[in-house]
Write a protein that holds these residues in place. Sequence first.
Motif, PDB file in Angstrom:
ATOM      1  N   THR A  14     -10.857  10.476  -3.064  1.00 37.91           N
ATOM      2  CA  THR A  14      -9.813   9.464  -3.213  1.00 37.91           C
ATOM      3  C   THR A  14     -10.190   8.458  -4.296  1.00 37.91           C
ATOM      4  O   THR A  14     -11.343   8.366  -4.707  1.00 37.91           O
ATOM      5  CB  THR A  14      -9.609   8.677  -1.897  1.00 37.91           C
ATOM      6  OG1 THR A  14     -10.855   8.067  -1.544  1.00 37.91           O
ATOM      7  CG2 THR A  14      -9.159   9.592  -0.767  1.00 37.91           C
ATOM      8  N   ILE A  18      -7.747   2.659  -4.257  1.00 36.23           N
ATOM      9  CA  ILE A  18      -6.617   2.917  -3.352  1.00 36.23           C
ATOM     10  C   ILE A  18      -6.986   4.117  -2.491  1.00 36.23           C
ATOM     11  O   ILE A  18      -6.541   5.244  -2.734  1.00 36.23           O
ATOM     12  CB  ILE A  18      -5.318   3.223  -4.128  1.00 36.23           C
ATOM     13  CG1 ILE A  18      -5.082   2.157  -5.192  1.00 36.23           C
ATOM     14  CG2 ILE A  18      -4.112   3.287  -3.184  1.00 36.23           C
ATOM     15  CD1 ILE A  18      -4.041   2.539  -6.206  1.00 36.23           C
ATOM     16  N   ALA A  20      -6.074   5.379   0.065  1.00 38.41           N
ATOM     17  CA  ALA A  20      -5.025   6.066   0.822  1.00 38.41           C
ATOM     18  C   ALA A  20      -4.544   7.349   0.137  1.00 38.41           C
ATOM     19  O   ALA A  20      -3.844   8.146   0.735  1.00 38.41           O
ATOM     20  CB  ALA A  20      -3.838   5.131   1.025  1.00 38.41           C
ATOM     21  N   ILE A  21      -4.908   7.536  -1.115  1.00 35.95           N
ATOM     22  CA  ILE A  21      -4.320   8.651  -1.861  1.00 35.95           C
ATOM     23  C   ILE A  21      -5.399   9.482  -2.555  1.00 35.95           C
ATOM     24  O   ILE A  21      -6.373   8.937  -3.079  1.00 35.95           O
ATOM     25  CB  ILE A  21      -3.267   8.100  -2.859  1.00 35.95           C
ATOM     26  CG1 ILE A  21      -2.627   9.220  -3.677  1.00 35.95           C
ATOM     27  CG2 ILE A  21      -3.851   7.066  -3.783  1.00 35.95           C
ATOM     28  CD1 ILE A  21      -1.424   8.754  -4.477  1.00 35.95           C
ATOM     29  N   ALA A  95       2.168   8.444   0.611  1.00 36.34           N
ATOM     30  CA  ALA A  95       0.897   7.802   0.991  1.00 36.34           C
ATOM     31  C   ALA A  95       0.845   6.360   0.488  1.00 36.34           C
ATOM     32  O   ALA A  95       0.386   5.463   1.189  1.00 36.34           O
ATOM     33  CB  ALA A  95      -0.279   8.604   0.446  1.00 36.34           C
ATOM     34  N   LEU A  96       1.339   6.132  -0.721  1.00 40.09           N
ATOM     35  CA  LEU A  96       1.352   4.778  -1.284  1.00 40.09           C
ATOM     36  C   LEU A  96       2.242   3.865  -0.441  1.00 40.09           C
ATOM     37  O   LEU A  96       1.869   2.747  -0.097  1.00 40.09           O
ATOM     38  CB  LEU A  96       1.882   4.795  -2.724  1.00 40.09           C
ATOM     39  CG  LEU A  96       0.960   5.362  -3.799  1.00 40.09           C
ATOM     40  CD1 LEU A  96       1.686   5.379  -5.144  1.00 40.09           C
ATOM     41  CD2 LEU A  96      -0.321   4.555  -3.923  1.00 40.09           C
ATOM     42  N   LYS A  98       3.121   4.183   2.646  1.00 35.29           N
ATOM     43  CA  LYS A  98       2.506   3.943   3.948  1.00 35.29           C
ATOM     44  C   LYS A  98       1.397   2.881   3.827  1.00 35.29           C
ATOM     45  O   LYS A  98       1.142   2.118   4.747  1.00 35.29           O
ATOM     46  CB  LYS A  98       1.921   5.266   4.458  1.00 35.29           C
ATOM     47  CG  LYS A  98       1.735   5.297   5.972  1.00 35.29           C
ATOM     48  CD  LYS A  98       1.290   6.669   6.431  1.00 35.29           C
ATOM     49  CE  LYS A  98       0.597   6.543   7.783  1.00 35.29           C
ATOM     50  NZ  LYS A  98      -0.266   7.692   8.046  1.00 35.29           N
ATOM     51  N   HIS A  99       0.781   2.838   2.666  1.00 30.98           N
ATOM     52  CA  HIS A  99      -0.306   1.900   2.394  1.00 30.98           C
ATOM     53  C   HIS A  99       0.248   0.509   2.036  1.00 30.98           C
ATOM     54  O   HIS A  99      -0.499  -0.428   1.788  1.00 30.98           O
ATOM     55  CB  HIS A  99      -1.118   2.464   1.228  1.00 30.98           C
ATOM     56  CG  HIS A  99      -2.438   1.798   1.003  1.00 30.98           C
ATOM     57  ND1 HIS A  99      -3.439   1.779   1.942  1.00 30.98           N
ATOM     58  CD2 HIS A  99      -2.922   1.117  -0.072  1.00 30.98           C
ATOM     59  CE1 HIS A  99      -4.480   1.116   1.441  1.00 30.98           C
ATOM     60  NE2 HIS A  99      -4.183   0.704   0.237  1.00 30.98           N
ATOM     61  N   GLY A 100       1.596   0.390   1.987  1.00 36.13           N
ATOM     62  CA  GLY A 100       2.211  -0.894   1.637  1.00 36.13           C
ATOM     63  C   GLY A 100       2.338  -1.138   0.150  1.00 36.13           C
ATOM     64  O   GLY A 100       2.527  -2.254  -0.309  1.00 36.13           O
ATOM     65  N   ARG A 142      -1.524  -2.001 -10.507  1.00 31.95           N
ATOM     66  CA  ARG A 142      -0.592  -2.615  -9.551  1.00 31.95           C
ATOM     67  C   ARG A 142       0.107  -3.865 -10.097  1.00 31.95           C
ATOM     68  O   ARG A 142      -0.450  -4.576 -10.929  1.00 31.95           O
ATOM     69  CB  ARG A 142      -1.343  -3.002  -8.273  1.00 31.95           C
ATOM     70  CG  ARG A 142      -1.900  -1.800  -7.545  1.00 31.95           C
ATOM     71  CD  ARG A 142      -2.403  -2.200  -6.184  1.00 31.95           C
ATOM     72  NE  ARG A 142      -3.821  -1.988  -6.053  1.00 31.95           N
ATOM     73  CZ  ARG A 142      -4.525  -2.322  -4.966  1.00 31.95           C
ATOM     74  NH1 ARG A 142      -3.936  -2.914  -3.962  1.00 31.95           N
ATOM     75  NH2 ARG A 142      -5.815  -2.070  -4.913  1.00 31.95           N
TER      76      ARG A 142
END
Lengths: 160, 251
Positions: A14, A18, A20-21, A95-96, A98-100, A142
């Motif tokens: 990952t 980040i 989460a992805i 996934a992004l 879900k990660h907010g 971001r």
Amino acid sequence: MTKEDVIHAIERVTDPEIPAISVVDMGIITDVQVLNDNSVRVVMTPTFVGCPAIDVMKHDVEQAVRGLGVEHVVVDVNFDVPWSTNRLTEKGRAALLKHGLAPPEPFDTLALELEVLNNVACPYCGSHNTTLKSPFGPTLCRSLHYCNACRQAFEGFKPV
Amino acid sequence: MNASACKDLLLRMADDELIIAHRHSEWTGLGPLLEEDIAFSSIAQDKLGHAQALYAIMHEHFGEPEPDTQAFMRNESAMKCCHFVELPNGEYDFSLMRHFLADAAEFVRWTALTQSTFEPLAKLALKIRGELKYHLYHAQTWVKQLGAQGSEESHARMQSALREAWPYALGMFEPSDADQALITDGVFVGELEIYQQWLSFVTPTLTEATLEIPTGVDPVYGGRKGYHTEHLQPLLTEMTEVYRIDPSAEW
């Protein structure tokens, strides 16, 4: 060993910024070549030229492929295929979210109008009534936004 | 392709990116708003990445030293940056104005380089151009806002910053002996062409910001030949301190 075996192994790697992805869903793996059972070449492209996480990801990808018992692993980083947020997979976008982190809409890379950043869908309530606060966030990829509907600040993954 | 002309171009571009990156990074922790602090820090990080990528091309294709050696082991006279990027940050008005004028120049330069016959540079240009849009968006927003929609003071400050910056901004386009060879080889369109495109690019934004563009100003040249302001050496001394003490240090 097949190309799919290698991709499957890399999927566990990952982005440290980040987590989460996976790097595969981020779209930063641009080529995988299985030369034989003992020799694999992987090509990666950085999200941003100055991405500080690329060396860590390169190392992790190499280790993941070695984990398959491959002795000769070459991981090249180049700009032959430039990264764009259009390279994010559907799984990656989910996934992004879900990660907010609001995932960017697909766009025409040659004609990016930054006005699209003004009404990014809020990852919490889905409203498009949002405002861009700054095109720069906690990491290079971001941006910072505010949702006028649920009154929540959120981050977006900016289109590049 | 003329290798020495190509190296000349890569080095002046890389040195500009490196030094402006350091200046922008000096706002880290000190920006007037948290968002501005983050913006200047992020832009600095991008510029540093661009410098590294350019030094890496010089290393891979022309056998020049490693990027870290290029960045940390050269003295003032070996640097080819323009005076504009060396100037201290001053107040926020000057930093913003320099950020706008320099990023506009970068944008037209890198856009032109997407057509370069030197493939590694053309590929990098395509990538960097996408990042520069965010830098420009930031700079243009503030220049317009403080110039046309702020107070009498903000307008006066931006006008004064523009007047102060202009001769140095013109120095970004100092002609180089390498230009003719670069144009012939199709590597780069040359500084004169970039200057003209830059002027057409910045004029509408400055006009919208109700700022008056200085006229009859002499450009400040010298940086591309290794002559610098008094501000560069102290910057280099600070930037290279750790590396000079221990080149193998990791941080």
